[in-house]
Design a protein around this motif. Structure first.
Motif, mmCIF file in Angstrom:
data_model
loop_
_atom_site.group_PDB
_atom_site.id
_atom_site.type_symbol
_atom_site.label_atom_id
_atom_site.label_comp_id
_atom_site.label_asym_id
_atom_site.label_seq_id
_atom_site.Cartn_x
_atom_site.Cartn_y
_atom_site.Cartn_z
ATOM 1 N N PRO A 41 0.828 -1.205 0.000
ATOM 2 C CA PRO A 41 0.000 0.000 0.000
ATOM 3 C C PRO A 41 0.867 1.263 0.000
ATOM 4 O O PRO A 41 1.943 1.282 0.599
ATOM 5 N N ARG A 42 0.389 2.286 -0.679
ATOM 6 C CA ARG A 42 1.150 3.541 -0.764
ATOM 7 C C ARG A 42 1.521 4.069 0.623
ATOM 8 O O ARG A 42 2.598 4.634 0.813
ATOM 9 N N THR A 43 0.652 3.873 1.590
ATOM 10 C CA THR A 43 0.924 4.366 2.949
ATOM 11 C C THR A 43 2.148 3.694 3.572
ATOM 12 O O THR A 43 2.707 4.216 4.537
ATOM 13 N N ALA A 44 2.582 2.566 3.017
ATOM 14 C CA ALA A 44 3.742 1.855 3.554
ATOM 15 C C ALA A 44 5.003 2.053 2.726
ATOM 16 O O ALA A 44 6.068 1.539 3.091
ATOM 17 N N TRP A 45 4.930 2.774 1.630
ATOM 18 C CA TRP A 45 6.093 2.931 0.759
ATOM 19 C C TRP A 45 7.293 3.517 1.494
ATOM 20 O O TRP A 45 8.411 3.063 1.301
ATOM 21 N N ALA A 46 7.076 4.534 2.315
ATOM 22 C CA ALA A 46 8.184 5.224 2.978
ATOM 23 C C ALA A 46 8.926 4.322 3.953
ATOM 24 O O ALA A 46 10.110 4.540 4.221
ATOM 25 N N THR A 47 8.260 3.307 4.472
ATOM 26 C CA THR A 47 8.877 2.437 5.469
ATOM 27 C C THR A 47 9.185 1.035 4.946
ATOM 28 O O THR A 47 9.690 0.203 5.695
ATOM 29 N N THR A 48 8.893 0.770 3.679
ATOM 30 C CA THR A 48 9.153 -0.549 3.103
ATOM 31 C C THR A 48 10.567 -0.589 2.537
ATOM 32 O O THR A 48 10.875 0.100 1.563
ATOM 33 N N ALA A 49 11.413 -1.384 3.167
ATOM 34 C CA ALA A 49 12.813 -1.483 2.748
ATOM 35 C C ALA A 49 12.937 -2.268 1.448
ATOM 36 O O ALA A 49 12.194 -3.208 1.203
ATOM 37 N N LEU A 50 13.886 -1.849 0.628
ATOM 38 C CA LEU A 50 14.245 -2.597 -0.578
ATOM 39 C C LEU A 50 15.480 -3.427 -0.264
ATOM 40 O O LEU A 50 16.373 -2.983 0.460
ATOM 41 N N ASN A 51 15.524 -4.616 -0.825
ATOM 42 C CA ASN A 51 16.661 -5.507 -0.615
ATOM 43 C C ASN A 51 17.239 -5.958 -1.949
ATOM 44 O O ASN A 51 16.520 -6.060 -2.944
ATOM 45 N N GLU A 52 18.522 -6.218 -1.939
ATOM 46 C CA GLU A 52 19.236 -6.682 -3.126
ATOM 47 C C GLU A 52 18.487 -7.848 -3.781
ATOM 48 O O GLU A 52 18.048 -8.781 -3.111
ATOM 49 N N GLY A 53 18.310 -7.756 -5.101
ATOM 50 C CA GLY A 53 17.733 -8.848 -5.871
ATOM 51 C C GLY A 53 16.215 -8.911 -5.911
ATOM 52 O O GLY A 53 15.656 -9.772 -6.584
ATOM 53 N N GLU A 54 15.530 -8.007 -5.210
ATOM 54 C CA GLU A 54 14.068 -8.049 -5.219
ATOM 55 C C GLU A 54 13.512 -7.651 -6.579
ATOM 56 O O GLU A 54 14.140 -6.912 -7.335
ATOM 57 N N ALA A 55 12.307 -8.160 -6.854
ATOM 58 C CA ALA A 55 11.607 -7.837 -8.091
ATOM 59 C C ALA A 55 10.463 -6.889 -7.779
ATOM 60 O O ALA A 55 9.571 -7.227 -6.996
ATOM 61 N N VAL A 56 10.517 -5.704 -8.360
ATOM 62 C CA VAL A 56 9.485 -4.688 -8.162
ATOM 63 C C VAL A 56 8.654 -4.605 -9.438
ATOM 64 O O VAL A 56 9.202 -4.530 -10.535
ATOM 65 N N ILE A 57 7.343 -4.629 -9.270
ATOM 66 C CA ILE A 57 6.433 -4.465 -10.394
ATOM 67 C C ILE A 57 5.654 -3.178 -10.169
ATOM 68 O O ILE A 57 5.074 -2.974 -9.100
ATOM 69 N N ILE A 58 5.655 -2.307 -11.171
ATOM 70 C CA ILE A 58 4.932 -1.039 -11.103
ATOM 71 C C ILE A 58 3.849 -1.067 -12.155
ATOM 72 O O ILE A 58 4.123 -1.324 -13.332
ATOM 73 N N ILE A 59 2.628 -0.818 -11.721
ATOM 74 C CA ILE A 59 1.484 -0.796 -12.623
ATOM 75 C C ILE A 59 0.882 0.597 -12.588
ATOM 76 O O ILE A 59 0.553 1.104 -11.515
ATOM 77 N N LYS A 60 0.771 1.213 -13.759
ATOM 78 C CA LYS A 60 0.176 2.552 -13.857
ATOM 79 C C LYS A 60 -1.200 2.434 -14.487
ATOM 80 O O LYS A 60 -1.383 1.754 -15.494
ATOM 81 N N ALA A 61 -2.173 3.121 -13.887
ATOM 82 C CA ALA A 61 -3.524 3.133 -14.414
ATOM 83 C C ALA A 61 -3.543 3.910 -15.728
ATOM 84 O O ALA A 61 -2.798 4.875 -15.908
ATOM 85 N N ALA A 62 -4.399 3.466 -16.641
ATOM 86 C CA ALA A 62 -4.533 4.144 -17.927
ATOM 87 C C ALA A 62 -6.026 4.352 -18.229
ATOM 88 O O ALA A 62 -6.837 3.483 -17.926
ATOM 89 N N CYS A 63 -6.341 5.478 -18.802
ATOM 90 C CA CYS A 63 -7.721 5.760 -19.196
ATOM 91 C C CYS A 63 -7.991 5.161 -20.572
ATOM 92 O O CYS A 63 -7.089 4.990 -21.372
ATOM 93 N N GLY A 64 -9.219 4.873 -20.805
ATOM 94 C CA GLY A 64 -9.581 4.344 -22.124
ATOM 95 C C GLY A 64 -10.298 3.021 -22.012
ATOM 96 O O GLY A 64 -10.597 2.546 -20.929
ATOM 97 N N GLY A 65 -10.537 2.433 -23.129
ATOM 98 C CA GLY A 65 -11.258 1.166 -23.053
ATOM 99 C C GLY A 65 -11.008 0.287 -24.238
ATOM 100 O O GLY A 65 -10.201 0.440 -25.046
#
Length: 65
Positions: A41-65
């Motif tokens: 959750p976005r509210t946890a981003w500031a306190t969520t540590a990143l570690n070597e080798g982790e896989a991050v997936i970023i999904i951006k919302a898009a308008c349209g259909g």
């Protein structure tokens, strides 16, 4: 540290997900992020540590259909 973001290798100095979001200039709204297939959750981003080798997936919302 070396991580992957959307299946691409990335070297970053970010230590938290919030720092990574700022480094990647992610928008304030319309973005979801998972680390190793677990949504963070976005509210946890500031306190969520990143570690070597982790896989991050970023999904951006898009308008349209």
């Amino acid at each position: 540290m070396e991580i992957t973001v959307n299946n691409k290798a990335l070297t970053t100095e970010a230590r938290t997900l919030g720092e990574l979001a700022a480094e990647l200039s992610l928008p304030e709204k319309g973005v979801a992020v998972a680390i190793d297939n677990k949504m963070v959750p976005r509210t946890a981003w500031a306190t969520t540590a990143l570690n070597e080798g982790e896989a991050v997936i970023i999904i951006k919302a898009a308008c349209g259909g």
